[in-house]
Motif scaffolding. Structure first.
Motif, short mmCIF file in Angstrom:
data_model
loop_
_atom_site.label_atom_id
_atom_site.label_comp_id
_atom_site.label_asym_id
_atom_site.label_seq_id
_atom_site.Cartn_x
_atom_site.Cartn_y
_atom_site.Cartn_z
N PRO A 107 4.88 8.50 12.14
CA PRO A 107 5.63 9.16 13.21
C PRO A 107 7.06 9.55 12.81
CG PRO A 107 4.56 7.15 14.02
CD PRO A 107 4.40 7.17 12.54
N VAL A 108 7.72 8.70 12.02
CA VAL A 108 9.11 9.00 11.62
C VAL A 108 9.14 10.24 10.72
CG1 VAL A 108 11.15 8.19 10.37
CG2 VAL A 108 9.86 6.60 11.81
N LEU A 109 8.28 10.25 9.71
CA LEU A 109 8.27 11.39 8.79
C LEU A 109 7.86 12.66 9.52
CD1 LEU A 109 6.71 9.71 5.61
CD2 LEU A 109 9.13 10.16 6.10
N LEU A 168 9.22 16.82 7.91
CA LEU A 168 8.95 16.81 6.47
C LEU A 168 7.54 17.28 6.16
CD1 LEU A 168 9.85 15.85 3.56
CD2 LEU A 168 8.56 13.76 4.06
N SER A 169 7.42 18.04 5.08
CA SER A 169 6.10 18.37 4.54
C SER A 169 6.21 18.40 3.03
CB SER A 169 5.61 19.72 5.08
OG SER A 169 6.47 20.76 4.64
N ILE A 170 5.06 18.44 2.39
CA ILE A 170 5.05 18.65 0.94
C ILE A 170 4.23 19.90 0.67
CG2 ILE A 170 5.32 16.22 0.35
CD1 ILE A 170 2.29 16.17 -0.30
N ILE A 171 4.53 20.57 -0.42
CA ILE A 171 3.60 21.60 -0.86
C ILE A 171 2.74 20.92 -1.93
CG2 ILE A 171 4.63 23.76 -0.15
CD1 ILE A 171 6.18 23.92 -2.69
N ARG A 172 1.47 20.76 -1.56
CA ARG A 172 0.57 19.95 -2.38
C ARG A 172 0.16 20.67 -3.65
NH1 ARG A 172 -3.99 18.95 1.98
NH2 ARG A 172 -3.31 21.08 2.45
N GLU A 173 0.02 19.88 -4.68
CA GLU A 173 -0.60 20.36 -5.91
C GLU A 173 -2.09 20.23 -5.68
OE1 GLU A 173 1.66 17.55 -8.01
OE2 GLU A 173 3.42 18.84 -8.12
N LEU A 196 -1.47 23.49 -13.19
CA LEU A 196 -1.80 23.09 -11.81
C LEU A 196 -1.41 24.19 -10.85
CD1 LEU A 196 0.94 22.16 -10.06
CD2 LEU A 196 0.79 20.16 -11.52
N TRP A 197 -2.05 24.15 -9.70
CA TRP A 197 -1.78 25.11 -8.62
C TRP A 197 -1.13 24.36 -7.46
CZ3 TRP A 197 -6.07 25.51 -11.73
CH2 TRP A 197 -6.32 26.74 -12.34
N ARG A 198 0.03 24.81 -7.06
CA ARG A 198 0.78 24.18 -5.97
C ARG A 198 0.85 25.15 -4.80
NH1 ARG A 198 6.26 23.20 -8.18
NH2 ARG A 198 5.43 21.25 -8.99
N GLU A 199 0.69 24.64 -3.61
CA GLU A 199 0.73 25.48 -2.41
C GLU A 199 2.04 26.28 -2.35
OE1 GLU A 199 -1.63 23.00 1.02
OE2 GLU A 199 0.26 22.17 0.32
N SER A 200 1.96 27.45 -1.79
CA SER A 200 3.16 28.23 -1.50
C SER A 200 3.68 27.81 -0.12
CB SER A 200 2.82 29.72 -1.47
OG SER A 200 3.89 30.45 -0.89
N PRO A 201 5.01 27.73 0.03
CA PRO A 201 5.55 27.41 1.36
C PRO A 201 5.58 28.61 2.31
CG PRO A 201 7.34 27.70 -0.19
CD PRO A 201 6.07 27.86 -0.98
N ARG A 237 13.89 22.00 8.52
CA ARG A 237 13.07 20.93 7.93
C ARG A 237 13.10 21.07 6.42
NH1 ARG A 237 9.87 24.91 9.98
NH2 ARG A 237 8.14 25.69 8.69
N ALA A 238 12.61 20.03 5.75
CA ALA A 238 12.60 20.03 4.28
C ALA A 238 11.16 19.99 3.78
CB ALA A 238 13.36 18.82 3.75
N ILE A 239 10.97 20.61 2.61
CA ILE A 239 9.68 20.59 1.93
C ILE A 239 9.90 19.97 0.56
CG2 ILE A 239 7.77 21.98 1.04
CD1 ILE A 239 8.65 24.21 3.04
N TYR A 240 9.24 18.85 0.30
CA TYR A 240 9.37 18.22 -1.02
C TYR A 240 8.29 18.81 -1.93
CZ TYR A 240 12.11 14.44 1.23
OH TYR A 240 13.04 13.72 1.91
N LYS A 241 8.64 18.91 -3.22
CA LYS A 241 7.65 19.40 -4.18
C LYS A 241 7.72 18.60 -5.48
CE LYS A 241 10.30 23.41 -5.96
NZ LYS A 241 10.28 23.19 -7.41
N ASP A 242 6.89 18.99 -6.44
CA ASP A 242 6.77 18.28 -7.72
C ASP A 242 6.40 16.82 -7.46
OD1 ASP A 242 6.58 18.47 -10.39
OD2 ASP A 242 8.70 18.69 -10.81
N ILE A 243 5.25 16.64 -6.86
CA ILE A 243 4.86 15.33 -6.32
C ILE A 243 4.26 14.40 -7.39
CG2 ILE A 243 3.38 14.17 -4.64
CD1 ILE A 243 5.81 15.80 -3.47
#
Length: 589
Positions: free
Chosen positions: A325-327, A332-337, A365-370, A452-458
């Motif tokens: 719930p906090v996240l 927050l989201s990530i762009i997934r590999e 690798l293929w990473r999602e586009s935001p 909001r923020a999108i984290y990448k390079d997971i």
């Protein structure tokens, strides 16, 4: 392009400017890392060469976190009563012992410095774009408009392996469109892994288009090869011309690898140089490729073995964020590999250990586009842009604050809630840490305000520091052993010292936000998070964000010691260069 056109950016006045800017950064960051100790002399500071005969004089403001804000225009160099021109290569030779540069490292480091200076000269040829214009620019205009690179590292554009033609073709700041080279890799030596719901054939057709896939299959059939026996791998053009066509000659000769030609889509290199954004179809995936070029302390390869677990790690983290719930409340989201493919050269594997660059030459690798996640009126910007300063000394962060119409502390609070609160919660609730520097975070903005923020390079950058955490087998490699007293450095070093230090100093210099007000806002957001999670009180006490001081972890010292592999990947925390402490800027707020 003629031979002389290729070096047209290397003019005397641009070279002088690039050297001044780099020496400014070297004085500031080496003083911060306590490699040099500037002496006060009236209103100036003085740094002396190892032999004491050469001196550098400058003015500087001293700020929180022992940050040296050196005035580039004030720097002068003197020897024997004469003033000399600023020359970065001489600077490193004159201070070789102070900087701990070994005789074997020095010439290679000078090569990286030369490459960094050349890159700066190229950037100086570009039309001036103000911070305000950049702040309103589109995602890729901002990405390719960055001029500084990593704010801490002095030699941050080494790219050893690129010639000038390749620099002009593949460096992110040149914004040159790139078509990726595609290889067919025999399934006996290659593996494709993907996240839930992704199947190889349909995924490749979506990314490449059915027509291109058919064309590539036709290349195989012409050589009496069965497309069903092969997997397709995207390759950086540099990697094909300079490494795979020679180093993997046996694989090509035996048709374990078959070159299929270029794809149709045009891509733009990102700040990380080996990741590409699809310019033709921005909603399609980024492609991250192996690139056997040394840049900022590492060979930028990609491990085929690491790729196998990458999609599963991304799915696990996406699920964790979705279920918290906090996240979720921070946006927050990530762009997934989402998918990865790797090729194993069996003979090089027999000859090397798992950390060898020879095992990291062929993978992708293929990473999602935001882009598809944007809502009406929203835009994207790399977080690195917040500390970008234009030719007039104005920062993008300052331009966004002005554009937003918000009070600076309110703008900052919204940014911190989007970017910083998720880092705090991940650490305290899950012992989960990211590598959240400017290039690894994308901000979603609306009217200048961070939404909001999108984290990448997971998969290559996150870690779980709890030895007792229950992790799925596919995610087990994330577990790392870190001494208790070093765990919170993941925030103190990576966020406070390597990013907020610069952001706070820029906003203070522009007269937009006083440093105390900046850090008080950071303290307020930290306390607000802690107050919302009383059940974690013991963890907050154990790992105290308000401790009076924390260890100073030095990045340049790592690179100066070993510029080809800064960190032993099998023991990342053991490789840290810790030198004294920094006063925690939120300790008394």
């Amino acid at each position: 392009m003629t031979l002389s056109d290729a070096v047209a950016h290397l003019s005397p006045h641009r070279w002088a400017r690039a050297n001044r800017l780099l020496i400014r950064k070297a004085l500031a960051e080496f003083a911060h890392e306590r490699l040099i100790t500037p002496e006060e002399d009236g209103e100036q500071y003085v740094v002396r060469s190892d032999d004491g005969l050469t001196s550098y004089r400058f003015t500087a403001a001293r700020r929180a976190l022992d940050h040296w804000q050196v005035d580039a225009e004030s720097i002068t160099r003197h020897r024997d009563g004469s003033e000399l021109p600023l020359a970065a290569l001489d600077f490193f030779i004159e201070l070789q012992k102070s900087l701990g540069l070994g005789d074997d490292i020095l010439p290679v480091y000078l090569e990286e410095i030369s490459s960094t200076l050349s890159g700066t000269c190229y950037k100086l040829t570009k039309p001036h774009v103000t911070a305000a214009e950049l702040a309103r620019g589109d995602f890729q205009a901002i990405e390719t408009g960055m001029t500084e690179g990593h704010p801490c590292f002095v030699a941050n554009n080494g790219r050893l392996g690129f010639g000038i033609h390749e620099y002009l073709s593949y460096a992110p700041e040149t914004a040159s469109p790139v078509r990726l080279v595609w290889l067919a890799a025999h399934r006996s030596r290659a593996a494709f892994t993907a996240g839930v719901g992704i199947e190889y054939e349909s995924f490749l057709r979506e990314e490449l288009g059915a027509e291109t896939v058919e064309r590539f299959h036709g290349v195989l059939r012409e050589q009496d090869l069965d497309p069903a026996d092969y997997l397709l791998i995207p390759v950086h053009p540099w990697q094909w011309w300079n490494k795979l066509s020679v180093t993997f000659a046996a694989e090509v000769a035996r048709r374990h690898l078959v070159c299929l030609g270029e794809g149709d889509d045009e891509y733009l290199a990102q700040q990380s140089i080996r990741t590409f954004f699809n310019r033709t179809s921005p909603e399609k995936h980024y492609v991250k490729t192996a690139l056997s070029v040394i840049n900022m302390g590492f060979m930028r390869g990609l491990s085929a073995a690491y790729m196998e677990a990458t999609p599963a790690i991304n799915d696990w983290l996406a699920q964790l964020i979705e279920g918290d719930p906090v996240l979720r409340s921070t946006g927050l989201s990530i762009i997934r590999e989402r998918a990865a493919v790797g090729y194993r050269h069996l003979e090089y594997e027999q000859a090397t250990d798992r950390y060898s660059p020879y095992r990291k030459m062929l993978a992708a690798l293929w990473r999602e586009s935001p882009v598809p996640s944007l809502r009406e009126g929203e835009q994207l910007a790399t977080m690195a842009s917040l500390v970008h300063v234009d030719h007039q000394g104005a920062s993008v962060a300052g331009a966004l604050i002005e554009q937003s119409g918000l009070a600076p502390t309110e703008w900052l609070r919204r940014y911190l809630q989007a970017y910083f609160t998720p880092l705090l919660h991940s650490f305290y609730a899950y012992d989960l840490v990211f590598m959240p520097h400017g290039e690894n975070v994308i901000l979603v903005l609306k009217d200048g305000v961070v939404q909001r923020a999108i984290y990448k390079d997971i998969a290559e950058e996150i870690a779980v520091m709890d030895p007792d955490a229950v992790l799925p087998p596919t995610v087990e490699r994330l577990r790392v052993e870190v001494p208790e007293d070093k765990k919170l450095l993941s925030i103190f070093t990576d966020v406070f010292d390597c990013f907020f230090r610069f952001l706070a100093a820029n906003l203070a210099t522009e007269g937009i936000l006083e440093e105390d007000d900046f850090w008080r806002t950071v303290a307020d957001v930290t306390r607000a998070y802690q107050a919302s999670k009383p059940e974690l009180a013991d963890k907050f006490k154990q790992y105290d964000m308000f401790a009076p001081e924390f260890a100073l972890s030095c990045l340049n010292r790592l690179q100066l010691r070993n510029n080809e592999q800064m960190v032993d990947l099998s023991d990342p925390s053991g490789a840290l260069q810790l030198v004294g402490t920094l006063r925690n800027p939120i300790a008394d707020l």
